[in-house]
Design a protein around this motif. Sequence first.
Motif, PDB file in Angstrom:
ATOM      1  N   PHE A 170     -14.723   8.430   6.245  1.00 46.01           N
ATOM      2  CA  PHE A 170     -13.883   7.909   5.020  1.00 46.01           C
ATOM      3  C   PHE A 170     -14.225   6.980   4.241  1.00 46.01           C
ATOM      4  O   PHE A 170     -13.518   5.870   4.419  1.00 46.01           O
ATOM      5  N   ASP A 206     -13.808   6.128   1.123  1.00 52.54           N
ATOM      6  CA  ASP A 206     -12.911   5.700   0.305  1.00 52.54           C
ATOM      7  C   ASP A 206     -11.602   4.991   1.023  1.00 52.54           C
ATOM      8  O   ASP A 206     -10.700   4.837   0.191  1.00 52.54           O
ATOM      9  N   LYS A 207     -11.576   5.102   2.306  1.00 53.04           N
ATOM     10  CA  LYS A 207     -10.482   4.287   2.892  1.00 53.04           C
ATOM     11  C   LYS A 207     -10.881   3.081   3.754  1.00 53.04           C
ATOM     12  O   LYS A 207     -10.207   2.764   4.693  1.00 53.04           O
ATOM     13  N   VAL A 262      -8.316   0.472   4.199  1.00 48.18           N
ATOM     14  CA  VAL A 262      -7.377   0.721   5.328  1.00 48.18           C
ATOM     15  C   VAL A 262      -8.004   0.419   6.794  1.00 48.18           C
ATOM     16  O   VAL A 262      -7.037   0.114   7.508  1.00 48.18           O
ATOM     17  N   GLU A 272      -0.477   0.541   5.973  1.00 44.17           N
ATOM     18  CA  GLU A 272      -1.639   0.922   6.373  1.00 44.17           C
ATOM     19  C   GLU A 272      -1.775   1.706   7.654  1.00 44.17           C
ATOM     20  O   GLU A 272      -2.505   2.935   7.455  1.00 44.17           O
ATOM     21  N   VAL A 305      -0.759   5.317   6.835  1.00 45.84           N
ATOM     22  CA  VAL A 305      -2.049   6.155   6.202  1.00 45.84           C
ATOM     23  C   VAL A 305      -2.998   6.354   7.354  1.00 45.84           C
ATOM     24  O   VAL A 305      -3.590   7.553   7.373  1.00 45.84           O
ATOM     25  N   CYS A 358      -3.547  10.351   7.939  1.00 50.61           N
ATOM     26  CA  CYS A 358      -4.515  11.013   7.049  1.00 50.61           C
ATOM     27  C   CYS A 358      -5.975  10.532   7.436  1.00 50.61           C
ATOM     28  O   CYS A 358      -6.992  11.002   6.902  1.00 50.61           O
ATOM     29  N   ILE A 359      -6.151   9.770   8.583  1.00 51.08           N
ATOM     30  CA  ILE A 359      -7.427   9.343   9.085  1.00 51.08           C
ATOM     31  C   ILE A 359      -7.901   9.760  10.476  1.00 51.08           C
ATOM     32  O   ILE A 359      -8.576  10.497  10.892  1.00 51.08           O
TER      33      ILE A 359
END
Length: 300
Positions: free
Chosen positions: A61, A63-64, A67, A263, A266, A270-271
Motif C-alpha cells: 500500500f 499510497d498509504k 497512515v 489513522e 483506516v 482498509c489495510i
Amino acid sequence: MPYYTFSEPFFIYAITHLHVGSGSSVDEEIDLPFQRDELGYPTIYASSLKGAIKSFLLKEFPDKRDVIYKVLGEDENPEEASLGTFLDAILFAIPSRIIEIDSAKPHVWVYVTTYELLKKVKLYLDSISQLSNASFSNLQNAIKCILRKEGKNITLGSSLKTAILNEDFHVELEEAHDVKISNITNLVSDEVNKEGLESDDVPLLVLKDSIGKEVINRSLIRVRRIRIDKDKKTVVTGGLWSEEYVPMKTIFFSAFLGKESKENAVFVSCILRKLKYVILGGKETIGKGIVELRWGRDAL
C-alpha cells in the motif's frame, strides 16, 4: 472509554517451515535457535512480527505510507510513539508425528499444545477484552473448559485412546466430550471454503506441560548447513552451522491493538485486514518463512 478502540486478534499459520531467529548462541546445541519465550517455548517477538508486517504493508500500500508510519512508527523518527501495538506471538499448536494404536483411520500427524500455552492465549484474550471492551467468548469459553481437564492428556476431535508421539513419547489420552471447540485448528477463512479447498482434519491433543514441552521440542526441525568454497568445492573452515525451524502448519496466536484515531480506523479496515501472506525471518532466499495471517475476530 477503553484504552484501545481497535483489537484484532489473529492466527499465524506457517505455510513453509519457519525460522525466526534469536541470534547466534554459544550455550545451545543449535547455533541459530528459534526465538523462545520465558518458558522455553517457540515464540515470535512482537518486534520481529511488527517489522515484517510493516515492511509488507509499505510495499503493498505505497499510497498509504503516511497512515502506516503513523500507526506503526517511522524509522526516521523513532522517538514519536506509534498508535498501534503488536503482541508477541504465542505458540498455539504444532504438528507432531504420531503412531496411533488400535485406530481404524490412523493419522500421520496431529496438532499438539499444552495447558500452559492455552493459559497464555486465554490471558491475552482476557486482557484484550478488558482493554478494548471486545468479546471473544467462543475461544475464551472453550479454553476455560479445557483448563478444567488440567493434569490429563486429552484429545479433541477424535476418540484416540493411546498414541506414540514423535516415536518416543507414549501417551494415554482421554476424549474431552464436553469441549465445544470445533474447527479450532482449521481456522479456515470463508474465502478458502468458497474455493472448495479442504482444511486439515486432524485432532488436537492437549498434553500435560511436562511431557507436552518435550513433544513440542522434538517436533522442531534442526537443519545442518554448510558454506562451500566455490573454487575448491570444499567446505569452508568454520562454515558448518545448525538452524532451528518450526514445521509447516504450525499455528501461533497474536493480536494488534490500536488507540482511537482516524489513522487507526483506516489502518485496520482498509489495510491490515487485507494482508494475508507475509514472510517472517531471514530465510526468504531459500523459500522459508511464508506465513498466512488468519484474522480471528469474527470466529472468536
